[in-house]
Design an enzyme around this catalytic site. Structure first.
Site, PDB file in Angstrom:
ATOM      1  N   ARG A  83      -8.800   8.479 -14.597  1.00  0.00           N
ATOM      2  CA  ARG A  83      -8.238   7.858 -13.615  1.00  0.00           C
ATOM      3  C   ARG A  83      -9.036   6.441 -13.254  1.00  0.00           C
ATOM      4  NH1 ARG A  83      -3.429   8.743  -9.862  1.00  0.00           N
ATOM      5  NH2 ARG A  83      -3.794   6.755  -8.521  1.00  0.00           N
ATOM      6  N   ILE A 110      -2.424   5.545  -5.763  1.00  0.00           N
ATOM      7  CA  ILE A 110      -3.410   5.347  -4.941  1.00  0.00           C
ATOM      8  C   ILE A 110      -4.314   4.354  -5.681  1.00  0.00           C
ATOM      9  CG2 ILE A 110      -5.364   6.176  -3.433  1.00  0.00           C
ATOM     10  CD1 ILE A 110      -3.378   8.893  -3.170  1.00  0.00           C
ATOM     11  N   LEU A 111      -4.659   3.428  -5.180  1.00  0.00           N
ATOM     12  CA  LEU A 111      -5.678   2.503  -5.629  1.00  0.00           C
ATOM     13  C   LEU A 111      -7.195   2.951  -5.775  1.00  0.00           C
ATOM     14  CD1 LEU A 111      -4.131  -0.787  -3.892  1.00  0.00           C
ATOM     15  CD2 LEU A 111      -4.232  -0.242  -6.284  1.00  0.00           C
ATOM     16  N   ASN A 125      -0.233  -3.177   2.062  1.00  0.00           N
ATOM     17  CA  ASN A 125       0.933  -2.322   1.644  1.00  0.00           C
ATOM     18  C   ASN A 125       2.037  -2.414   2.680  1.00  0.00           C
ATOM     19  OD1 ASN A 125       1.765  -0.096  -0.022  1.00  0.00           O
ATOM     20  ND2 ASN A 125       1.198   1.201   1.685  1.00  0.00           N
ATOM     21  N   THR A 126       3.296  -1.756   2.042  1.00  0.00           N
ATOM     22  CA  THR A 126       4.110  -1.449   3.018  1.00  0.00           C
ATOM     23  C   THR A 126       4.622  -0.083   2.945  1.00  0.00           C
ATOM     24  OG1 THR A 126       6.610  -2.293   3.324  1.00  0.00           O
ATOM     25  CG2 THR A 126       5.943  -2.561   1.161  1.00  0.00           C
ATOM     26  N   HIS A 127       4.879   0.539   4.036  1.00  0.00           N
ATOM     27  CA  HIS A 127       5.138   1.814   4.137  1.00  0.00           C
ATOM     28  C   HIS A 127       6.396   2.190   5.138  1.00  0.00           C
ATOM     29  CE1 HIS A 127       4.237   6.211   3.955  1.00  0.00           C
ATOM     30  NE2 HIS A 127       4.562   6.346   5.122  1.00  0.00           N
ATOM     31  N   ASP A 159      -6.937   0.570   2.847  1.00  0.00           N
ATOM     32  CA  ASP A 159      -8.318   1.008   2.874  1.00  0.00           C
ATOM     33  C   ASP A 159      -8.402   2.358   1.982  1.00  0.00           C
ATOM     34  OD1 ASP A 159      -7.503   3.318   4.344  1.00  0.00           O
ATOM     35  OD2 ASP A 159      -8.546   2.750   6.302  1.00  0.00           O
ATOM     36  N   GLY A 161      -8.100   5.129   2.495  1.00  0.00           N
ATOM     37  CA  GLY A 161      -7.310   6.491   2.809  1.00  0.00           C
ATOM     38  C   GLY A 161      -5.853   6.283   2.252  1.00  0.00           C
TER      39      GLY A 161
END
Ligand code: GRF
Length: 222
Positions: A83, A110-111, A125-127, A159, A161
């Protein structure tokens, strides 16, 4: 314990020369991407999309980018031994487009650490839920399963997380009884309608004004 953990960080992210360069990352239908493409058509918006990246091929979002003449790239996790190799490649390709902002618009990966260090403070990011409630990949269904009466969407800085970064903007959507009948599909569509406007507004302001991160808060600079 205080919640959220106190953060004393202060950092300025000045606006880039207009138009700001955006790299948009996607994994699916790309309706948020489409909203950004349309916003960027107006020079007053102050941003342009220099590339669209994805973690999978044959998705509608890539077709939208190609139809708009935007360069695309695809890096699939499964094509890399580790990864971290995928993350390094994603970081390198994205950096090659010299973005001022990276927009994760429905990007379902996940970055990694390389990516975070390289673009820290400039990844949006949009959630599809009101964070910090219902983070993760199933925000809409989790909110419904909990029985909430309102949910919505959150545009935030990324961030290390999962959906934990400082919040830029939020929009509220009411839950209807009928939303329990289709597993949240109609609710997600109503959220996405609000989400597209919120994302376009937030990215435009970040591009035109720059921003400051003060602890948990994101302040636009003008
Ligand atoms: C959005 O609701 C996003 O928040 C979620 O997936 C959806 C992506 O939609 N993670 P689209 O691909 O932009 O249409």
């Amino acid at each position: 314990m205080a919640y959220p953990p106190p953060q004393s960080r202060e950092q300025d992210y000045p606006a880039a020369p207009s138009p700001a360069r955006l790299v948009v990352l996607i994994s699916g239908s790309g309706t948020n991407l489409q909203a950004l493409i349309e916003a960027c058509a107006d020079p007053a918006y102050g941003a342009r999309i220099v590339a669209v990246g994805a973690d999978r091929d044959a998705i509608a979002g890539l077709e939208r980018a190609e139809a708009a003449g935007i360069p695309t790239f695809v890096h699939r996790v499964k094509d890399f031994p580790e990864r971290t190799d995928w993350d390094a490649q994603l970081t390198g390709t994205t950096a090659g487009y010299a973005p001022d902002l990276v927009v994760s618009a429905g990007f379902m990966k996940i970055l990694g650490g390389d990516f975070m260090r390289r673009f820290e403070g400039r990844i949006v990011n949009t959630h599809p839920a009101l964070l910090p409630s219902f983070p993760g990949a199933h925000g809409v269904k989790d909110a419904l399963a909990y029985g909430v009466k309102v949910t919505g969407c959150t545009v935030h800085l990324v961030d290390e997380g999962v959906d934990t970064g400082p919040i830029i903007a939020q929009g509220v959507v009411e839950v209807r009884d009928a939303d329990y009948e289709d597993d949240g599909e109609a609710l997600h569509e109503r959220i996405k309608t609000v989400e597209r406007g919120l994302l376009v507004e937030a990215v435009g302001r970040l591009a035109r004004e720059g921003h400051r991160v003060q602890g948990r808060r994101v302040l636009f600079s003008t």
